[in-house]
Design a protein around this motif. Structure first.
Motif, PDB file in Angstrom:
ATOM      1  N   CYS A  99       6.315  -6.766  10.351  1.00  0.00           N
ATOM      2  CA  CYS A  99       5.083  -6.925  10.326  1.00  0.00           C
ATOM      3  C   CYS A  99       4.116  -7.316  11.272  1.00  0.00           C
ATOM      4  CB  CYS A  99       4.605  -7.573   8.966  1.00  0.00           C
ATOM      5  SG  CYS A  99       5.563  -6.717   7.443  1.00  0.00           S
ATOM      6  N   ASP A 103      -0.696  -4.407   8.889  1.00  0.00           N
ATOM      7  CA  ASP A 103       0.342  -4.083   8.261  1.00  0.00           C
ATOM      8  C   ASP A 103       0.229  -4.450   6.767  1.00  0.00           C
ATOM      9  OD1 ASP A 103       1.268  -2.756  10.193  1.00  0.00           O
ATOM     10  OD2 ASP A 103       2.901  -3.932  10.806  1.00  0.00           O
ATOM     11  N   ASN A 148       0.281   1.986   5.356  1.00  0.00           N
ATOM     12  CA  ASN A 148       0.497   0.922   6.377  1.00  0.00           C
ATOM     13  C   ASN A 148       1.566  -0.094   5.980  1.00  0.00           C
ATOM     14  OD1 ASN A 148      -1.124  -0.049   4.461  1.00  0.00           O
ATOM     15  ND2 ASN A 148      -2.346  -1.494   5.874  1.00  0.00           N
ATOM     16  N   ARG A 150       5.065  -1.853   5.786  1.00  0.00           N
ATOM     17  CA  ARG A 150       6.156  -1.856   6.735  1.00  0.00           C
ATOM     18  C   ARG A 150       7.586  -2.365   6.134  1.00  0.00           C
ATOM     19  NH1 ARG A 150       3.586   1.598   8.421  1.00  0.00           N
ATOM     20  NH2 ARG A 150       2.138   1.434  10.121  1.00  0.00           N
TER      21      ARG A 150
END
Ligand code: PLP
Length: 389
Positions: A99, A103, A148, A150
């Motif tokens: 990250c 994120d 976004n 991750r």
């Protein structure tokens, strides 16, 4: 000036001895190699590289730390494992390897509390958002994944409230969105649940618990299943400088030799104590993955090959927090303490837990059985219960 070691000053001979012991020693126990600097014969061989088999710096591996990493990777069916100073360090390494600012990650609300605190207190300040999800969401996790996102965490069973997660369903949903899944596989000691066979990309565990097994060391591992995870975790491991003591690694290697017998015995004792507790009128729920009260019990039956030493009980609704406190303090063989997985039985009571559901209003007690005789543990609980009535 001479280079004959026998004629050199004693100060020099302290560092460059004339004679050294033979290294041809074949013990059963692995050697403890201490070393930060690694020396090279030729300048061309001098390198600073965490990858590969050659040794270049103590941080990137010594024969002792690598032996432990290889054995954990082998047990978990991983591509590679990285040894770190503890389970919490392993959790931090996984986050920081995946990250960056902007994120998003997902973590079950039943995750080990410092995992959640790391995101609330440290990652939030770095611009990384972590949302907690219901551990029983299964494939419903798909709706929580953002562009976004991750990383998706799983921890199964969850800490304290013991929810068993449908890891394959979560993996399928996350992978469909291109998101890797990391599993805290500490409960299963990396062996009672095969994380990689069930699709996870990363499996971490606190070796502090079952591998160490004697409450005398702190270590963790991050095992990776993909080349991408290997690159990310390896590079971040180096930059964070997460070095470990070879002495602790040697203790963990010794712990591995008895892991199977300890796990067998702990499983049998925990089940005996849990089943006895289930029959007690004071107890409303026994949150043991192998018993039907535990949320996700059916998933445990499907996916796990065994159960471990830690489980929780929830007292009847007429039990006050004060009564719960008196109960845990009345126990004698179960010592009041955090952590689990060692040789001694432990107990801990919890205030209402920060969960949207299943907070248990301060009536939850977690037990960790050790290697004591089950009948004595049951007698200890029976006496404490009797003193409460
Ligand atoms: C599920 C789980 N993960 C990680 C950790 C952290 O391990 P350590 O104490 O080695 O930092 C713990 C410790 O209690 C744990 O219970």
């Amino acid at each position: 000036m001479t280079d004959d070691a026998t004629t050199q000053h004693w100060r020099t001979r302290l560092l460059h001895p004339a004679a050294t012991a033979s290294k041809d020693f074949h013990a059963l126990a692995p050697a403890v190699h201490r070393g930060s600097t690694v020396v090279f014969d030729r300048l061309a061989d001098a390198r600073d590289d965490w990858r590969g088999d050659a040794y270049s710096y103590g941080l990137y591996g010594t024969p002792t730390t690598r032996e432990l990493a290889l054995r954990i990777a082998d047990l978990e069916g991983a591509l590679a494992s990285f040894v770190v100073p503890g389970g919490q360090a392993a959790i931090a390494l996984v986050y920081l390897a995946h990250c960056r600012a902007g994120d998003h990650a997902l973590v079950p609300e039943s995750a080990y509390r410092p995992n959640r605190e790391l995101s609330e207190k440290l990652l939030a300040g770095l611009g990384i958002t972590v949302d907690a999800y219901d551990p029983l969401v299964g494939s419903g996790v798909a709706a929580l994944i953002q562009p976004n996102t991750r990383l998706v965490w799983c921890e199964s069973p969850g800490s304290i409230t013991m929810e068993v997660q449908d890891v394959p369903a979560i993996v399928e949903a996350a992978h469909a969105a291109g998101v890797p899944v990391a599993l805290d596989n500490t409960y299963a000691a990396g062996v009672l649940f095969d994380g990689f066979a069930h699709g996870v990309d990363i499996s971490m565990q606190a070796l502090t618990k079952y591998v160490g097994g004697h409450s005398d060391l702190l270590l963790g591992t991050v095992s990776v299943g993909t080349a991408e995870a290997y690159d990310r975790v390896g590079a971040t491991h180096r930059l964070l400088g997460l070095s470990v003591s070879p002495d602790d690694c040697a203790l963990a290697l010794r712990g591995l030799e008895t892991l199977a017998v300890r796990l067998d015995r702990l499983e049998a004792t925990a089940l005996e104590v849990a089943r006895w507790l289930k029959a007690q009128p004071e107890v409303e729920l026994v949150l043991h993955p192998a018993l039907p009260d535990c949320p996700g019990h059916e998933v445990w039956r499907r996916d796990f090959t065994g159960s471990a030493s830690v489980f929780s009980i929830v007292f009847r609704s007429d039990w006050s927090a004060a009564r719960v406190t008196r109960f845990v303090e009345a126990l004698r063989l179960f010592r009041l303490g955090f952590s689990w997985g060692g040789t001694h039985s432990l107990v801990m009571a919890y205030p209402p837990l920060p969960r949207a559901q299943r907070g248990y209003e301060g009536r939850l007690v977690r037990l960790n059985v050790g290697l004591e005789e089950p009948a004595d543990l049951i007698a200890d609980i029976h006496r404490a219960l009797t003193e409460m009535s």
